[in-house]
Each structure stands twice: as C-alpha cells, then as structure tokens.
Scaffold this motif. Structure first.
Motif, mmCIF file in Angstrom:
data_model
loop_
_atom_site.group_PDB
_atom_site.id
_atom_site.type_symbol
_atom_site.label_atom_id
_atom_site.label_comp_id
_atom_site.label_asym_id
_atom_site.label_seq_id
_atom_site.Cartn_x
_atom_site.Cartn_y
_atom_site.Cartn_z
ATOM 1 N N ILE A 78 97.487 10.048 24.462
ATOM 2 C CA ILE A 78 97.181 10.185 23.037
ATOM 3 C C ILE A 78 95.697 9.912 22.770
ATOM 4 O O ILE A 78 95.031 10.666 22.060
ATOM 5 C CB ILE A 78 98.093 9.264 22.198
ATOM 6 N N ASN A 79 95.202 8.850 23.396
ATOM 7 C CA ASN A 79 93.770 8.560 23.215
ATOM 8 C C ASN A 79 92.924 9.726 23.720
ATOM 9 O O ASN A 79 91.919 10.099 23.103
ATOM 10 C CB ASN A 79 93.375 7.274 23.937
ATOM 11 N N GLY A 80 93.357 10.318 24.826
ATOM 12 C CA GLY A 80 92.642 11.476 25.402
ATOM 13 C C GLY A 80 92.664 12.636 24.424
ATOM 14 O O GLY A 80 91.648 13.326 24.210
ATOM 15 N N ALA A 81 93.836 12.879 23.818
ATOM 16 C CA ALA A 81 93.969 13.995 22.889
ATOM 17 C C ALA A 81 93.066 13.784 21.668
ATOM 18 O O ALA A 81 92.393 14.712 21.199
ATOM 19 C CB ALA A 81 95.426 14.134 22.453
ATOM 20 N N VAL A 82 93.040 12.493 21.193
ATOM 21 C CA VAL A 82 92.209 12.194 20.016
ATOM 22 C C VAL A 82 90.723 12.410 20.348
ATOM 23 O O VAL A 82 89.967 12.997 19.581
ATOM 24 C CB VAL A 82 92.477 10.743 19.520
ATOM 25 N N SER A 127 93.257 20.242 30.897
ATOM 26 C CA SER A 127 93.822 20.071 32.251
ATOM 27 C C SER A 127 94.122 18.589 32.523
ATOM 28 O O SER A 127 95.177 18.252 33.075
ATOM 29 C CB SER A 127 92.852 20.634 33.298
ATOM 30 N N SER A 128 93.211 17.711 32.089
ATOM 31 C CA SER A 128 93.443 16.272 32.319
ATOM 32 C C SER A 128 94.647 15.808 31.513
ATOM 33 O O SER A 128 95.482 15.018 31.988
ATOM 34 C CB SER A 128 92.235 15.441 31.903
ATOM 35 N N LEU A 129 94.728 16.336 30.247
ATOM 36 C CA LEU A 129 95.877 15.946 29.416
ATOM 37 C C LEU A 129 97.189 16.421 30.035
ATOM 38 O O LEU A 129 98.209 15.727 30.027
ATOM 39 C CB LEU A 129 95.745 16.539 28.009
ATOM 40 N N SER A 130 97.140 17.665 30.619
ATOM 41 C CA SER A 130 98.363 18.210 31.228
ATOM 42 C C SER A 130 98.798 17.332 32.394
ATOM 43 O O SER A 130 99.986 17.059 32.587
ATOM 44 C CB SER A 130 98.134 19.629 31.752
ATOM 45 N N ALA A 170 94.907 5.024 18.197
ATOM 46 C CA ALA A 170 96.204 5.642 17.883
ATOM 47 C C ALA A 170 97.121 5.565 19.091
ATOM 48 O O ALA A 170 98.324 5.288 18.988
ATOM 49 C CB ALA A 170 96.009 7.093 17.469
ATOM 50 N N GLY A 171 96.545 5.804 20.270
ATOM 51 C CA GLY A 171 97.352 5.764 21.508
ATOM 52 C C GLY A 171 97.962 4.384 21.715
ATOM 53 O O GLY A 171 99.131 4.250 22.090
#
Ligand SMILES: Nc1ncnc2c1ncn2[C@@H]1O[C@H](COP(=O)(O)OP(=O)(O)OP(=O)(O)O)[C@@H](O)[C@H]1O
Length: 585
Positions: free
Chosen positions: A48-52, A58-61, A277-278
């Motif tokens: 979630i932190n990565g998405a924000v 690719s890293s999120l996947s 948020a994460g």
C-alpha cells in the motif's frame, strides 16, 4: 479438581513419545504458520505504501504475488498441521484406549461386578475421546498462540509504543471479559446434559415394559411422565439458548472493540501524520489477527477443564489393582489334574458367606457330578476354581503326578485358565466369523484342526449348510439352536485341549437328536480329562464317578456314585427315589 502438573506431563510423555517425529513436524508447521501470519501484514503495508508513493507496477506486482504466495503457504501449513494433529490425537487416544481396555480386562470379577458396562464404555470411549485435543493440540496451540499474541503486540510496540500499550491493555481486558462470559452458560449446559440423560433414560426404559404398560392401561400415565420431562427440558433449553446468545453477543462486541480501538489509535496517528496509509491497513490486519490467539487460548483452557476431569477418571481406573494376584508358575503338565478343596469358605464382597468349609478331593481323570438346588453355590465353586475370585479361607490345589498339591495361587493366571476350561450355560458368541468364534482370533489354529473339532462335536452336518464355511459370520445366536450353541462351546474346549473341564450343563430341555449329539460329543471330549459337571440331567449323572451335593453352600453329601447308589440311606438314593427334580431343576 486439582491434578498435579506431573500427571499431565506423564500422560503426554507416555503417549506422545511413540510419535516423536510427527510431533516435531507439527511443531515446525505451527511455528511456520505463525511466522507467515506475522509476516503477511508487513507485505501488505509495503504494497500500500508503495502504491501511494507510486513505485513501479512490476515491484507492486511482485509484492502482491508474494502476499498471495505467503497466504497460500500459510494455509497449506495449517491444513497439514490439522491433518498431523488429528493423526497424533488418534494414535495417542487409541494407544491409551488399548492400554485401558487391557487393564480393565485384567481386573477381576469384584471390580466388574461393581462397574457396569455403561460405565466402562464411558471411560474407554467418552473420557479417552475427550483427551484427543489435549494430546494433539493443547501444548502446541497454547504455546503457539501465546507466541503469535506476543509477536503481534511486539510488532505494534515497534510501530508505535502507544499502539502497543493500547492493544496490550485491550488484550488483557478482553481475555478477562470473554473468560467471564464463557462461564455464564456452563451451569445451563450441565443442566441440559442432565435433562437429556433423564429424558433418554425414561424413553429407553419404557419399551422394555411395553406389554405391562398396555395390560395395565398405563399409557396415559407414561405419556404424562413424557410430557413432564420434555417440559422441564424445554425450559432448560430456552434458558441455555438465551445465555448462549448473550455470551456470543458480549464476545463479538469485545472483539469488535479491539478492531475499533486499533482503528481509532491508527487514525489519530494518521491524522498527526505519524503513520502511513499502509501502516494503518497493517494495523487493522493485526488487530483482526489478534482475535485468533485470544479465542484459541481460551478454547484450549476450557478444553483443559474437560480433559482434567477425564484424566482424573482415567488415572483412577489405572490405579485399580486386581484383588486376585497373579502367580509365578508358568507350566502345568498336560496329564489329567487331580483337584483338592481344603476348608474353602467364600463370600462375595459385602454379602453373606456362600460356601462354608468345603472339603473334597477328586483324583485326576475322574468325573465329579455337582448337584444342588439353585443358589446352593455350584457356580461359585467353579468360579473359585478358575480364580475369578479367591476364597477368604482355605486352599484349592491341583495335583500332578510329580506335585500332588499345587496351590492355585502359585500358578500364572494364564496357565491356569489354559489348563482349566469352563463351559457355562451362557455361551458367548462374537459378531465374527465361525473361525474367529472358535479360535478366539488365534491365527495359529489351522482350518484342518477346526474341521476335525467340528466333526468330533457332531457339527459337521450343520457346518456343511453354512454359506461361507468357516468364514460365515455368526450374528450372535441368530440361526443357531440352543443345542448347536452348546456344541460350539464344546468345540472350543476340544481346540484348547484342557486338562480339567468344568461343564455347567444347560438346564433347558434339548430335542432328542441334539441331546444325542451332545452325549456323543461329551463321550469324546471327557476322555482322559478331569471333569466337574454341574449336572441338570440324569443321563449326565450316569457318567459321574463321584458325586458332591451342595446345600446352602455346605456339602450335604459326597462320595463315589456307585457306593452312594448302593446305600439305601444315602441322600442321593433318597433323591433318586423322589425323582430328583428339586436338585436338577
Ligand atoms: N456376583 C455375585 N455377587 C453376590 N452374590 C452372588 C453373586 N453370584 C452369586 N451370588 C449369590 O451366591 C449364591 C450362590 O450362587 P451360585 O450362582 O453359586 O448358585 P448355583 O448353585 O450355581 O445356582 P444356579 O443353579 O441357579 O446357577 C446365591 O445366593 C447368589 O445369589
């Protein structure tokens, strides 16, 4: 109920030691599940932190896949752990059941007279089954869940000490509240069990006296009893339902309270920009996860309460020592045994004496006819000979050519009982094949020997009509006449080849062909053995070399049959002249 800690440890060590590798694997699996459960929310936080912060897709996947993978592995470990723990529980409880059954079988008649079969079933099945969870899960689950709980709280402390402190206080309070509410309905659960037992006891008893109920016109009375019981049960069930509902409500509210607290704390930290948020989602996840160890530890503690009662009952049973102590002598010659009763007196525990100063001697290879009215002590005398009970005074000895008087108490019980056979009127047939019914599940006895024994007892023709031969399953007495059942009992004796036979003749009249077969079988069976026949037929008495007539537990008369016959003043001659019905009935 207080059980010392070492009793629990002893039980666990005894029954889990045989499965050490499985227990080790189970521990590893549970630790792995805990580790993965603690790890997954952290991956979610990173995701979630990565998405924000818009890290590459690719890293999120990869993080997403890792989250799924960890979830799957954790589930797999948990399924495997459940399978293993079930296996461990079954193995341990079966071993315990086996040990307990063997112990009970080795206990003597006074014990079995005092404990009815229902009680034994409840010990061997009910109590042992309720220990299944104790064996397979208790230690591992309590320790495992404590680790999970501490792990979650530690992570929360590391995140922010206020979160850690808040949820630690909540956990302690929730533990107390849920534990208290669990006790709310326990009295009603007990009352429900009691009502259920009363109700089933009542309806189970009625069919057995259906004829009397109808003949006496007591149907309405019985129905009234039925309604009274069911009404009383209904009130208990209503109360139980109410309390269970209340308990469920309070528990759910307490658990939701934890999640709300975590969210409130997280939100205020988020508002102060002290957290991401994460982390907020991770916090929610941990707060939910906290419920699992909390409930499982409480479940295990309440299971332990049930297990403690069972452990006490099982231990008490193991502590019962037989009153009939085993002897040491392992062998007896296979020649016919002589028998001596010297001043034998006996009373069943808590009852009036049944046998008084019994003295008699029976030479090896001879037949003794034992007579007496019902209740005079004939069966009791046979039971003493097999050491189902020991007399309070006097000695019973067997004699062999080399040792003329060998006290029964010196012999191993197994040796005695393989040399002395008792054929009772109450013949026990198992729900098993004819072969197993004859061999008592001994695979060493060949089919040829069985067929030969069936021929000796005149059952060959009966056997030829069986659809599956020796594999035919006998359903108790279904399809067997009383005479055939007796002949089967004699076949068992043929196979055991004992040196002394006690035969409690059936008192019921048999038809002529069966009686004839029985006589022929006895002719063959009794040759070369010492025999005591509790006689109910004149024809059998003709075989006897000696007679012993019991009256109220004392010897009324004894001697050689021929000489008693010749003496017109003997009690036996008197009985013969009056038809003997009174002592042969
Ligand atoms: N297990 C027991 N516990 C207490 N008393 C018993 C027990 N078995 C038998 N008795 C009593 O002991 C006495 C002798 O019984 P026993 O069965 O030996 O007589 P019996 O001569 O074999 O009678 P029957 O011909 O009816 O079988 C009877 O009064 C009986 O009620």
């Amino acid at each position: 109920m207080h059980i010392p800690l070492h009793a629990y440890i002893h039980l666990l060590r005894t029954y889990l030691a045989r499965q050490r590798p499985h227990v080790l694997l189970l521990t590893l699996l549970l630790l792995a599940t805990i580790g993965l459960q603690l790890l997954n929310p952290r991956i979610l936080q990173l995701l979630i932190n990565g998405a924000v912060s818009q890290v590459p897709l690719s890293s999120l996947s990869i993080l997403g896949l890792l989250f799924l993978f960890i979830g799957l592995v954790s589930q797999f470990c948990s399924v495997l752990a459940t399978y293993l723990s079930e296996n461990i529980a079954w193995q341990a409880t079966n071993n315990l059941r086996e040990d307990l059954a063997e112990h009970c079988l080795n206990l003597d008649m006074p014990f079995h007279n005092q404990h009815n079969p229902g009680e034994m079933i409840s010990r061997l099945d009910g109590d042992v089954t309720s220990l299944a969870n104790f064996f397979s899960q208790f230690v591992i689950r309590v320790v495992g869940n404590l680790l999970l709980l501490l792990g979650i709280l530690l992570i929360l402390f590391i995140l922010d000490w206020r979160l850690g402190l808040g949820l630690t206080v909540y956990t302690l309070l929730a533990f107390l509240v849920i534990q208290r509410t669990r006790n709310l309905a326990s009295a009603s659960h007990l009352a429900n069990k009691e009502e259920m037992a009363q109700f089933y006891g009542y309806i189970e008893e009625r069919p057995s006296c259906l004829e009397d109920i109808r003949a006496l016109g007591a149907t309405s009375y019985i129905l009234l009893g039925f309604y009274e019981r069911i009404r009383s049960w209904l009130h208990t069930i209503q109360r139980l339902g109410l309390l269970d509902g209340l308990r469920f409500g309070i528990t759910s509210l307490t658990l939701v309270g934890g999640t709300l607290l975590a969210l409130a704390l997280g939100a205020s930290l988020f508002g102060l920009k002290l957290t991401s948020a994460g982390t907020l989602v991770m916090l929610f996840y941990y707060a939910e996860l906290l419920q699992l160890p909390l409930l499982q530890i409480l479940d295990q503690l309440s299971d332990l309460q049930d297990a403690s009662a069972s452990i006490t009952r099982v231990q008490t049973l193991f502590n019962v020592i037989p009153q009939v102590i085993d002897g040491k002598l392992e062998t007896l010659p296979s020649s016919p045994l002589s028998l001596t009763f010297s001043d034998v007196s006996f009373a069943y525990e808590g009852h009036e004496p049944v046998l008084h100063n019994i003295n008699f001697a029976l030479p090896g290879g001879k037949i003794l006819g034992l007579l007496g009215r019902t209740g005079s002590g004939k069966t009791t005398l046979a039971r003493l000979l097999l050491r189902l009970y020991d007399p309070q005074s006097g000695t019973i000895s067997l004699g062999t050519p080399s040792t003329p008087t060998l006290d029964l108490r010196a012999l191993r019980l197994s040796t005695l009982r393989s040399s002395v056979a008792l054929v009772t009127q109450d013949i026990q047939l198992f729900h098993a094949s004819l072969r197993d019914n004859l061999t008592f599940f001994d695979p060493e006895i060949s089919d040829e020997r069985l067929l030969c024994a069936l021929r000796e007892t005149g059952l060959e023709e009966w056997y030829q009509h069986l659809s599956d031969g020796l594999d035919t399953v006998l359903q108790g007495y279904t399809g067997l006449s009383a005479g055939e059942a007796q002949l089967l009992a004699l076949t068992r004796v043929f196979l055991r080849d004992p040196s002394l036979v006690i035969l409690d003749e059936a008192s019921s009249r048999l038809d002529l062909p069966t009686e004839h077969k029985l006589e022929l079988a006895l002719d063959r069976l009794l040759v070369g053995r010492t025999v005591i026949i509790i006689a109910h037929r004149l024809t059998t008495l003709r075989r006897a070399d000696y007679l012993l007539i019991l009256e109220n537990g004392s010897i009324r008369e004894q001697g050689e049959r021929q000489s008693l016959l010749k003496r017109s003043d003997s009690y036996f001659s008197h009985l013969l002249s009056t038809g003997m019905e009174e002592v042969l009935a």
